[in-house]
Design a protein around this motif. Sequence first.
Motif, PDB file in Angstrom:
ATOM      1  N   ALA A 135       0.856  -1.118  -0.016  1.00  0.00           N
ATOM      2  CA  ALA A 135       0.035   0.163  -0.012  1.00  0.00           C
ATOM      3  C   ALA A 135       0.753   1.150   0.076  1.00  0.00           C
ATOM      4  CB  ALA A 135      -0.940   0.153   1.113  1.00  0.00           C
ATOM      5  N   ILE A 136       1.999   1.265   0.726  1.00  0.00           N
ATOM      6  CA  ILE A 136       2.694   2.554   0.861  1.00  0.00           C
ATOM      7  C   ILE A 136       3.341   2.793  -0.564  1.00  0.00           C
ATOM      8  CG2 ILE A 136       4.989   3.326   1.717  1.00  0.00           C
ATOM      9  CD1 ILE A 136       4.381   1.838   4.325  1.00  0.00           C
ATOM     10  N   LYS A 137       3.846   1.766  -1.170  1.00  0.00           N
ATOM     11  CA  LYS A 137       4.292   1.763  -2.859  1.00  0.00           C
ATOM     12  C   LYS A 137       3.149   2.553  -3.649  1.00  0.00           C
ATOM     13  CE  LYS A 137       4.436  -1.511  -5.586  1.00  0.00           C
ATOM     14  NZ  LYS A 137       4.914  -3.027  -5.980  1.00  0.00           N
ATOM     15  N   TYR A 138       2.033   1.965  -3.506  1.00  0.00           N
ATOM     16  CA  TYR A 138       0.863   2.457  -4.371  1.00  0.00           C
ATOM     17  C   TYR A 138       0.602   4.096  -4.022  1.00  0.00           C
ATOM     18  CZ  TYR A 138       0.363  -2.357  -6.055  1.00  0.00           C
ATOM     19  OH  TYR A 138       0.481  -3.462  -6.955  1.00  0.00           O
ATOM     20  N   TYR A 139       0.448   4.208  -2.768  1.00  0.00           N
ATOM     21  CA  TYR A 139       0.487   5.538  -2.329  1.00  0.00           C
ATOM     22  C   TYR A 139       1.223   6.768  -2.768  1.00  0.00           C
ATOM     23  CZ  TYR A 139      -0.026   9.648   0.860  1.00  0.00           C
ATOM     24  OH  TYR A 139      -0.037  10.855   1.435  1.00  0.00           O
ATOM     25  N   LYS A 140       2.510   6.365  -2.664  1.00  0.00           N
ATOM     26  CA  LYS A 140       3.583   6.999  -3.421  1.00  0.00           C
ATOM     27  C   LYS A 140       3.337   7.368  -4.830  1.00  0.00           C
ATOM     28  CE  LYS A 140       7.404   6.692  -0.006  1.00  0.00           C
ATOM     29  NZ  LYS A 140       8.816   6.114   0.174  1.00  0.00           N
ATOM     30  N   LEU A 141       3.049   6.201  -5.380  1.00  0.00           N
ATOM     31  CA  LEU A 141       2.817   6.258  -6.986  1.00  0.00           C
ATOM     32  C   LEU A 141       1.739   7.214  -7.345  1.00  0.00           C
ATOM     33  CD1 LEU A 141       3.084   2.466  -8.068  1.00  0.00           C
ATOM     34  CD2 LEU A 141       4.567   4.380  -8.684  1.00  0.00           C
ATOM     35  N   ALA A 142       0.805   7.241  -6.241  1.00  0.00           N
ATOM     36  CA  ALA A 142      -0.378   8.201  -6.707  1.00  0.00           C
ATOM     37  C   ALA A 142       0.102   9.497  -6.540  1.00  0.00           C
ATOM     38  CB  ALA A 142      -1.457   7.914  -5.638  1.00  0.00           C
ATOM     39  N   HIS A 143       0.956   9.673  -5.393  1.00  0.00           N
ATOM     40  CA  HIS A 143       1.736  11.108  -5.646  1.00  0.00           C
ATOM     41  C   HIS A 143       2.448  11.477  -6.872  1.00  0.00           C
ATOM     42  CE1 HIS A 143       0.778  13.257  -1.774  1.00  0.00           C
ATOM     43  NE2 HIS A 143       0.160  11.787  -1.487  1.00  0.00           N
ATOM     44  N   GLU A 144       3.083  10.532  -7.194  1.00  0.00           N
ATOM     45  CA  GLU A 144       3.887  10.653  -8.312  1.00  0.00           C
ATOM     46  C   GLU A 144       3.128  11.067  -9.831  1.00  0.00           C
ATOM     47  OE1 GLU A 144       6.595   7.207  -8.546  1.00  0.00           O
ATOM     48  OE2 GLU A 144       7.344   8.003  -6.622  1.00  0.00           O
ATOM     49  N   ALA A 145       1.994  10.229  -9.895  1.00  0.00           N
ATOM     50  CA  ALA A 145       1.292  10.505 -10.895  1.00  0.00           C
ATOM     51  C   ALA A 145       0.857  11.755 -10.763  1.00  0.00           C
ATOM     52  CB  ALA A 145       0.268   9.311 -10.917  1.00  0.00           C
ATOM     53  N   GLU A 146       0.373  12.331  -9.669  1.00  0.00           N
ATOM     54  CA  GLU A 146      -0.057  13.634  -9.682  1.00  0.00           C
ATOM     55  C   GLU A 146       0.718  14.547  -9.882  1.00  0.00           C
ATOM     56  OE1 GLU A 146      -0.563  16.558  -5.476  1.00  0.00           O
ATOM     57  OE2 GLU A 146      -0.682  14.430  -5.181  1.00  0.00           O
ATOM     58  N   ASP A 147       2.136  14.529  -9.768  1.00  0.00           N
ATOM     59  CA  ASP A 147       2.932  15.475 -10.214  1.00  0.00           C
ATOM     60  C   ASP A 147       3.030  15.384 -11.757  1.00  0.00           C
ATOM     61  OD1 ASP A 147       3.482  16.145  -7.762  1.00  0.00           O
ATOM     62  OD2 ASP A 147       5.502  15.146  -7.771  1.00  0.00           O
ATOM     63  N   ASP A 148       2.997  14.230 -12.295  1.00  0.00           N
ATOM     64  CA  ASP A 148       3.058  14.272 -13.887  1.00  0.00           C
ATOM     65  C   ASP A 148       1.783  14.668 -14.258  1.00  0.00           C
ATOM     66  OD1 ASP A 148       5.648  12.599 -13.250  1.00  0.00           O
ATOM     67  OD2 ASP A 148       4.826  10.738 -13.612  1.00  0.00           O
ATOM     68  N   ASP A 149       0.613  14.491 -13.735  1.00  0.00           N
ATOM     69  CA  ASP A 149      -0.722  14.992 -14.308  1.00  0.00           C
ATOM     70  C   ASP A 149      -0.952  16.259 -13.996  1.00  0.00           C
ATOM     71  OD1 ASP A 149      -0.740  12.376 -15.232  1.00  0.00           O
ATOM     72  OD2 ASP A 149      -2.272  11.739 -14.222  1.00  0.00           O
ATOM     73  N   GLU A 150      -0.016  17.000 -13.553  1.00  0.00           N
ATOM     74  CA  GLU A 150      -0.369  18.196 -12.890  1.00  0.00           C
ATOM     75  C   GLU A 150      -1.446  19.111 -14.190  1.00  0.00           C
ATOM     76  OE1 GLU A 150       1.398  22.216 -11.073  1.00  0.00           O
ATOM     77  OE2 GLU A 150       2.549  20.836 -11.776  1.00  0.00           O
TER      78      GLU A 150
END
Lengths: 333, 333
Positions: free
Chosen positions: B273-288
């Motif tokens: 879950a921690i890995k997926y949570y971090k990925l969600a944050h990175e995706a957020e940056d990419d999709d800004e």
Amino acid sequence: MTDHSSEEVLARFEELTALEAEFEDVELQTIRKANELNEPLYKKRAEIIAKIPHFWALVFEQSPTELDSYILPSDSKVFADCLQSLEITRFEIDDPKGDPRSFSMKFTFSDNEYFKDEVLEKFFWYRKSLDGWQGLVSEPVKVNWKKDHDLTYGLTDAAYKLYEARKKLPKGANETELKEYKSLAEKIENSEDPQLSFFAWFAYVSSYKFVTAEESQQAAKKLAEELEKRKKGEKVDEEEPEDDDEQDYQETEVFPMGDQVATIITEDMWPSAIKYYKLAHEAEDDDEHLSEIEFDDLDDESDGEIDIRALVGKGKKNKASGDLPPAKKPRKA
Amino acid sequence: MTDHSSEEVLARFEELTALEAEFEDVELQTIRKANELNEPLYKKRAEIIAKIPHFWALVFEQSPTELDSYILPSDSKVFADCLQSLEITRFEIDDPKGDPRSFSMKFTFSDNEYFKDEVLEKFFWYRKSLDGWQGLVSEPVKVNWKKDHDLTYGLTDAAYKLYEARKKLPKGANETELKEYKSLAEKIENSEDPQLSFFAWFAYVSSYKFVTAEESQQAAKKLAEELEKRKKGEKVDEEEPEDDDEQDYQETEVFPMGDQVATIITEDMWPSAIKYYKLAHEAEDDDEHLSEIEFDDLDDESDGEIDIRALVGKGKKNKASGDLPPAKKPRKA
């Protein structure tokens, strides 16, 4: 609702990152424990299997559905013709500089029309890169194809040549200038066949880039130091990564899902091989009435489906298999 | 080539079946060991997560690709609106009559417009049937939908009603005659919507049939006795199973892949879950740059894609996340 200012979020991230390292430790301990307990059983299994012709060909045929698209009918034919044994070893299990998640897959073949090799062994190292990636990397395995029998139409050769040329390259030199690089990249780009042989998987390198043992050890050291700081509550300076690495490493990747294929084989097919072998026997019983039709299809590979049970001479119902326990609607656990 | 007469094949089968039982023992030991080691870490993780709003909604959004087709945009909206916590427990880990592979999944929700329940907890028991099947079975969970907000259009209600009626049925009686049976079977057959809400998963029963604790214990006893015989080299009499059980249990199964969905969540999403949570944050940056567009799409569910990060108010780049470690091309290990 809890306060979630930027500082607060960042603090939680630091805690989660420290915790992730603890989870990873437990994962490695669990792999070591499972390996220790399973080792004698795998040894016993290999002894029994050695007396069962075509065991692995049947297992590959009945293998996890995720593998289906990676094994062509022509690959199944090779397995049925000459695959003798498969052995998976966690060769870095007790190596403090290695990783228990690394493994090798050793295929043994009898004399055959396709290639001269008796053994094809592929190594997968679990490594970490300095820019934050981690995963399985491998080196291309040389397959000594017999004339006009290369199922990969030169891909494994080209990948192996690039690998050899890369080793001779001075440190820091740009591999994209190598003629072997251009040759492989072109071969991949111009490939008209969307159906890649499973044997091209022997050329797999990485889903990102090849990471050396040295880089991986440096990365592990850096992560350990950061973890120590996090445990003390100190702030970790995350340098922005130098993002000047513009090379598209995937331009020369022959088998883009190679790590996932290796993982499915290692984590599902290998531990559950007996289950898949039994399923193959049950399918045989169910398909009995089909076997004659499928025999006719043997030479028609464009058909997309081949009955390995027919290939290995098991198209007719075996007397023994009638006595087998009925695994009604068995589940791929 | 080795002799492989029918008798020879059967003898090998007996050996492999005995060995399979040893592999299963090791699997259970490994699950117990991993559970023991991970338990304190999961506890620590829950404490950190409790301070992070929308943690699980973000994890579900970034979850394993195998889950994607089971979570509709309307389900994501529920998670974003009110999913507070998720907890997975191996509730039979030390129960000699139970199985360490059994688990429960407890979802906690805040006050919301969809249903009255604060907690929806689903139990999965790993059980063996007398006719040779084994796998996860469950019971339908009652969801107290608010008026006109049932995302399953009556499926969870109908499944729960059948479950209640079944309990009152005399032993040996045929459930297919129940009006609740017919009602559910019809509902499933006539369902026009190919898109099933994730919440229909709460009604899941089995990929084969429901197996009681009693039957499972009998089956385990039978298997253990057979194993003893095999170890002594005695022949095991496999009675042909009475195949008069003609009922199609899947006629009333609301969510046919329910066990697989539960397994992906338990074995991949939950530990990582921690890995997926971090990925969600990175995706957020990419999709800004996309966030404004996706905000506009919020009411258009037919679009098939919803940006949860927008739903949970994270559409704008968070100051803190710029400092996060860059997981370049992270691998779903």
